[in-house]
Scaffold this active site. Sequence first.
Site, PDB file in Angstrom:
ATOM      1  N   SER A 158       0.786  -1.241   0.000  1.00 36.16           N
ATOM      2  CA  SER A 158       0.000   0.000   0.000  1.00 36.16           C
ATOM      3  C   SER A 158       0.816   1.289   0.000  1.00 36.16           C
ATOM      4  CB  SER A 158      -0.922   0.007   1.233  1.00 36.16           C
ATOM      5  OG  SER A 158      -0.137   0.119   2.409  1.00 36.16           O
TER       6      SER A 158
ATOM      7  N   THR B 252       1.425  -8.853  -5.541  1.00 36.86           N
ATOM      8  CA  THR B 252       0.350  -8.878  -4.529  1.00 36.86           C
ATOM      9  C   THR B 252      -0.931  -8.214  -5.051  1.00 36.86           C
ATOM     10  OG1 THR B 252       1.822  -8.983  -2.631  1.00 36.86           O
ATOM     11  CG2 THR B 252      -0.325  -7.965  -2.270  1.00 36.86           C
TER      12      THR B 252
ATOM     13  N   THR C 109      -8.512   2.561  -4.223  1.00 35.16           N
ATOM     14  CA  THR C 109      -8.017   3.876  -3.822  1.00 35.16           C
ATOM     15  C   THR C 109      -8.381   4.952  -4.841  1.00 35.16           C
ATOM     16  OG1 THR C 109      -5.954   5.117  -3.538  1.00 35.16           O
ATOM     17  CG2 THR C 109      -5.829   3.202  -4.939  1.00 35.16           C
ATOM     18  N   ASP C 110      -8.399   6.201  -4.378  1.00 40.06           N
ATOM     19  CA  ASP C 110      -8.626   7.309  -5.313  1.00 40.06           C
ATOM     20  C   ASP C 110      -7.418   7.549  -6.218  1.00 40.06           C
ATOM     21  OD1 ASP C 110      -6.890   8.388  -3.422  1.00 40.06           O
ATOM     22  OD2 ASP C 110      -8.093  10.166  -2.995  1.00 40.06           O
ATOM     23  N   GLU C 111      -6.262   6.953  -5.863  1.00 35.91           N
ATOM     24  CA  GLU C 111      -5.044   7.219  -6.652  1.00 35.91           C
ATOM     25  C   GLU C 111      -5.145   6.666  -8.075  1.00 35.91           C
ATOM     26  OE1 GLU C 111      -1.259   6.800  -4.817  1.00 35.91           O
ATOM     27  OE2 GLU C 111      -1.982   7.511  -2.888  1.00 35.91           O
TER      28      GLU C 111
ATOM     29  N   TYR D 219       2.358   1.846  -7.546  1.00 39.89           N
ATOM     30  CA  TYR D 219       1.277   1.445  -6.636  1.00 39.89           C
ATOM     31  C   TYR D 219      -0.092   1.678  -7.281  1.00 39.89           C
ATOM     32  CZ  TYR D 219      -2.307   2.097  -3.040  1.00 39.89           C
ATOM     33  OH  TYR D 219      -3.485   2.051  -2.329  1.00 39.89           O
TER      34      TYR D 219
ATOM     35  N   LYS E  10      -3.071  -0.934  -8.479  1.00 38.12           N
ATOM     36  CA  LYS E  10      -4.448  -0.910  -7.965  1.00 38.12           C
ATOM     37  C   LYS E  10      -5.436  -0.717  -9.131  1.00 38.12           C
ATOM     38  CE  LYS E  10      -5.771  -1.047  -4.245  1.00 38.12           C
ATOM     39  NZ  LYS E  10      -6.107  -2.194  -3.327  1.00 38.12           N
TER      40      LYS E  10
ATOM     41  N   ARG F   9      -3.952  16.373  -0.058  1.00 36.12           N
ATOM     42  CA  ARG F   9      -4.609  15.082   0.129  1.00 36.12           C
ATOM     43  C   ARG F   9      -5.930  15.326   0.849  1.00 36.12           C
ATOM     44  NH1 ARG F   9      -1.486  14.198  -3.166  1.00 36.12           N
ATOM     45  NH2 ARG F   9       0.090  12.556  -3.372  1.00 36.12           N
TER      46      ARG F   9
HETATM   47  P1  NAD Z   1      -1.566  -1.836   4.973  1.00 31.20           P
HETATM   48  O1  NAD Z   1      -0.285  -1.815   4.204  1.00 31.20           O
HETATM   49  O2  NAD Z   1      -1.622  -1.212   6.309  1.00 31.20           O
HETATM   50  O3  NAD Z   1      -2.056  -3.350   5.149  1.00 31.20           O
HETATM   51  C1  NAD Z   1      -1.993  -4.281   4.116  1.00 31.20           C
HETATM   52  C2  NAD Z   1      -2.226  -5.653   4.725  1.00 31.20           C
HETATM   53  O4  NAD Z   1      -2.183  -6.613   3.648  1.00 31.20           O
HETATM   54  C3  NAD Z   1      -1.146  -6.084   5.733  1.00 31.20           C
HETATM   55  O5  NAD Z   1      -1.752  -6.639   6.872  1.00 31.20           O
HETATM   56  C4  NAD Z   1      -0.325  -7.112   4.983  1.00 31.20           C
HETATM   57  O6  NAD Z   1       0.262  -8.084   5.827  1.00 31.20           O
HETATM   58  C5  NAD Z   1      -1.374  -7.718   4.057  1.00 31.20           C
HETATM   59  N1  NAD Z   1      -0.764  -8.314   2.850  1.00 31.20           N
HETATM   60  C6  NAD Z   1       0.154  -7.743   2.032  1.00 31.20           C
HETATM   61  N2  NAD Z   1       0.500  -8.599   1.061  1.00 31.20           N
HETATM   62  C7  NAD Z   1      -0.228  -9.722   1.261  1.00 31.20           C
HETATM   63  C8  NAD Z   1      -0.312 -10.970   0.580  1.00 31.20           C
HETATM   64  N3  NAD Z   1       0.436 -11.214  -0.509  1.00 31.20           N
HETATM   65  N4  NAD Z   1      -1.168 -11.889   1.042  1.00 31.20           N
HETATM   66  C9  NAD Z   1      -1.934 -11.650   2.135  1.00 31.20           C
HETATM   67  N5  NAD Z   1      -1.875 -10.514   2.831  1.00 31.20           N
HETATM   68  C10 NAD Z   1      -1.028  -9.552   2.398  1.00 31.20           C
HETATM   69  O7  NAD Z   1      -2.638  -1.211   3.988  1.00 31.20           O
HETATM   70  P2  NAD Z   1      -3.883  -0.255   4.317  1.00 31.20           P
HETATM   71  O8  NAD Z   1      -3.420   1.144   4.328  1.00 31.20           O
HETATM   72  O9  NAD Z   1      -4.638  -0.806   5.457  1.00 31.20           O
HETATM   73  O10 NAD Z   1      -4.730  -0.459   2.973  1.00 31.20           O
HETATM   74  C11 NAD Z   1      -5.637  -1.549   2.851  1.00 31.20           C
HETATM   75  C12 NAD Z   1      -6.293  -1.486   1.476  1.00 31.20           C
HETATM   76  O11 NAD Z   1      -6.973  -0.241   1.330  1.00 31.20           O
HETATM   77  C13 NAD Z   1      -5.304  -1.568   0.318  1.00 31.20           C
HETATM   78  O12 NAD Z   1      -5.888  -2.336  -0.693  1.00 31.20           O
HETATM   79  C14 NAD Z   1      -5.137  -0.130  -0.131  1.00 31.20           C
HETATM   80  O13 NAD Z   1      -4.826  -0.057  -1.505  1.00 31.20           O
HETATM   81  C15 NAD Z   1      -6.524   0.429   0.156  1.00 31.20           C
HETATM   82  N6  NAD Z   1      -6.580   1.876   0.480  1.00 31.20           N
HETATM   83  C16 NAD Z   1      -5.758   2.426   1.424  1.00 31.20           C
HETATM   84  C17 NAD Z   1      -5.886   3.777   1.738  1.00 31.20           C
HETATM   85  C18 NAD Z   1      -5.028   4.419   2.805  1.00 31.20           C
HETATM   86  O14 NAD Z   1      -5.098   5.647   2.978  1.00 31.20           O
HETATM   87  N7  NAD Z   1      -4.222   3.688   3.555  1.00 31.20           N
HETATM   88  C19 NAD Z   1      -6.839   4.561   1.079  1.00 31.20           C
HETATM   89  C20 NAD Z   1      -7.636   3.956   0.106  1.00 31.20           C
HETATM   90  C21 NAD Z   1      -7.519   2.610  -0.180  1.00 31.20           C
HETATM   91  O1  DAU Z   2      -5.198   8.374  -1.553  1.00 30.58           O
HETATM   92  C1  DAU Z   2      -5.231   7.105  -0.990  1.00 30.58           C
HETATM   93  C2  DAU Z   2      -3.825   6.600  -0.771  1.00 30.58           C
HETATM   94  O2  DAU Z   2      -3.295   7.333   0.333  1.00 30.58           O
HETATM   95  C3  DAU Z   2      -3.754   5.106  -0.493  1.00 30.58           C
HETATM   96  O3  DAU Z   2      -4.197   4.414  -1.626  1.00 30.58           O
HETATM   97  C4  DAU Z   2      -2.325   4.685  -0.158  1.00 30.58           C
HETATM   98  O4  DAU Z   2      -2.303   3.311   0.193  1.00 30.58           O
HETATM   99  C5  DAU Z   2      -1.859   5.513   1.028  1.00 30.58           C
HETATM  100  O5  DAU Z   2      -0.510   5.193   1.321  1.00 30.58           O
HETATM  101  C6  DAU Z   2      -1.992   7.003   0.721  1.00 30.58           C
HETATM  102  O6  DAU Z   2      -1.043   7.408  -0.306  1.00 30.58           O
HETATM  103  P1  DAU Z   2      -0.224   8.790  -0.221  1.00 30.58           P
HETATM  104  O7  DAU Z   2       0.974   8.658  -1.036  1.00 30.58           O
HETATM  105  O8  DAU Z   2      -1.114   9.949  -0.455  1.00 30.58           O
HETATM  106  O9  DAU Z   2       0.118   8.769   1.375  1.00 30.58           O
HETATM  107  P2  DAU Z   2       1.456   9.101   2.171  1.00 30.58           P
HETATM  108  O10 DAU Z   2       1.103   9.116   3.617  1.00 30.58           O
HETATM  109  O11 DAU Z   2       2.605   8.273   1.737  1.00 30.58           O
HETATM  110  O12 DAU Z   2       1.763  10.604   1.724  1.00 30.58           O
HETATM  111  C7  DAU Z   2       0.820  11.652   1.933  1.00 30.58           C
HETATM  112  C8  DAU Z   2       1.411  12.921   1.349  1.00 30.58           C
HETATM  113  O13 DAU Z   2       2.541  13.318   2.145  1.00 30.58           O
HETATM  114  C9  DAU Z   2       1.942  12.769  -0.056  1.00 30.58           C
HETATM  115  O14 DAU Z   2       1.712  13.972  -0.772  1.00 30.58           O
HETATM  116  C10 DAU Z   2       3.447  12.555   0.124  1.00 30.58           C
HETATM  117  C11 DAU Z   2       3.751  13.365   1.366  1.00 30.58           C
HETATM  118  N1  DAU Z   2       4.826  12.845   2.245  1.00 30.58           N
HETATM  119  C12 DAU Z   2       4.810  11.531   2.596  1.00 30.58           C
HETATM  120  C13 DAU Z   2       5.776  11.010   3.422  1.00 30.58           C
HETATM  121  C14 DAU Z   2       5.769   9.549   3.798  1.00 30.58           C
HETATM  122  C15 DAU Z   2       5.803  13.702   2.733  1.00 30.58           C
HETATM  123  O15 DAU Z   2       5.798  14.918   2.422  1.00 30.58           O
HETATM  124  N2  DAU Z   2       6.759  13.182   3.552  1.00 30.58           N
HETATM  125  C16 DAU Z   2       6.809  11.882   3.904  1.00 30.58           C
HETATM  126  O16 DAU Z   2       7.745  11.476   4.632  1.00 30.58           O
END
Ligand code: NAD
Ligand code: DAU
Length: 350
Positions: A86, A101, A131-133, A156, A160, A220
Amino acid sequence: MQKIIITGGAGFIGSHVVRRFVKTYPNYNIINLDKLTYAGNLENLRDIENEPNYRFIKGDIVDLEFINTLFDSEQPDAVIHLAAESHVDRSITNPLEFVMTNVVGTVNLLNAARENWKGKYDKTRFYHVSTDEVYGTLGEDGMFTEETAYDPHSPYSASKASSDHFVRAYQDTYGLNAVISNCSNNYGSFHFPEKLIPLAINNIKQNKPVPVYGKGENIRDWLWVEDHARAIDVIFHNAKAGQTYNIGGHNEWKNIDLINLLCTILDKKLGREAGESAKLITYVTDRAGHDLRYAIDAGKLKSELGWVPSITFEEGLEKTVDWYLANEEWLDNVTSGNYQQYYKGQYNNR
Ligand code: NAD
Ligand code: DAU
């Protein structure tokens, strides 16, 4: 729906979804399928691990044989699929792991569902969490709607987007009952400190530099993770097959403004002088291919299914900071070992 496999349930969002389903639906049988990568942590689910309607199974969604055997033996009624790599920065370093994955793993699950659910697609459901990405980046105006064309820029988001296309292809080609949601940036408890908000909280707390990419002007749209979990619940139970919903909080923040707000909150909570934590802000080399702005129009979810966020960003951020300050052991555990190596590789030469 009686038996649900939730993939990635030991991760950040997955753990909130598992907790919500286990607690809200005692009659459901919830199976948390997770490989426990660096991002998966069973500590995230200690409070519900002994509930009679919950089970954890360790496994890799890339392992087709394992997935087929699991479907044969468990006969699930539904899958809520969150397992993924992710983190955008890690995808820039190692894209293939994201293809394996996020794309191959998703197709393995779709294949198992297609085979196992033949003749009962109307009584089963494949819910894909995305994700919105996938929509790419916005300029100063506009918002992503469900009709926005896909235009991913990072490995990434490309992985997705690809997985979303496969889910729709299985719906259209085989008639699988599939639903997709595309959510904006989440924040809240159990968020791994490679992502901006928990990383900043941890660094501010430890008086370490807070790395801000580029000029900090990227935007964001932040949503409290428990509101995302509730949206997944609402969509899972009410969406028609083949539907897509955008999920977001109408809550856009420039990175630098967000970091400054976190500094102000932490100055107060840590008893520091006003402005002290902000001195830690350090501008570093920008992320390659860095999307400028994300903003979600969640109007369809509101008008069709009645979902709106339950708390303001200020409330959510305060809760989140409090959680990180109260859960020092969790933070120490996840930032020891491999995290140190990752951090050096990611930030030392920026
Ligand atoms: P995360 O990285 O915290 O968790 C991912 C989980 O998936 C972990 O527990 C990991 O062990 C498991 N995993 C990874 N590879 C695997 C595999 N091959 N088999 C089984 N399990 C596996 O991610 P998150 O931030 O909780 O995101 C969860 C979902 O939501 C993702 O699909 C991500 O794209 C989506 N999403 C995340 C965000 C965000 O802001 N974090 C926003 C929108 C959508
Ligand atoms: O929009 C949804 C997505 O949000 C999810 O699909 C992804 O799984 C999740 O990781 C997240 O992606 P971003 O890249 O937006 O999140 P991140 O927290 O990595 O970064 C948020 C913003 O902050 C981005 O513009 C990059 C910036 N950033 C990030 C890190 C880690 C920094 O400026 N410094 C940093 O150290």
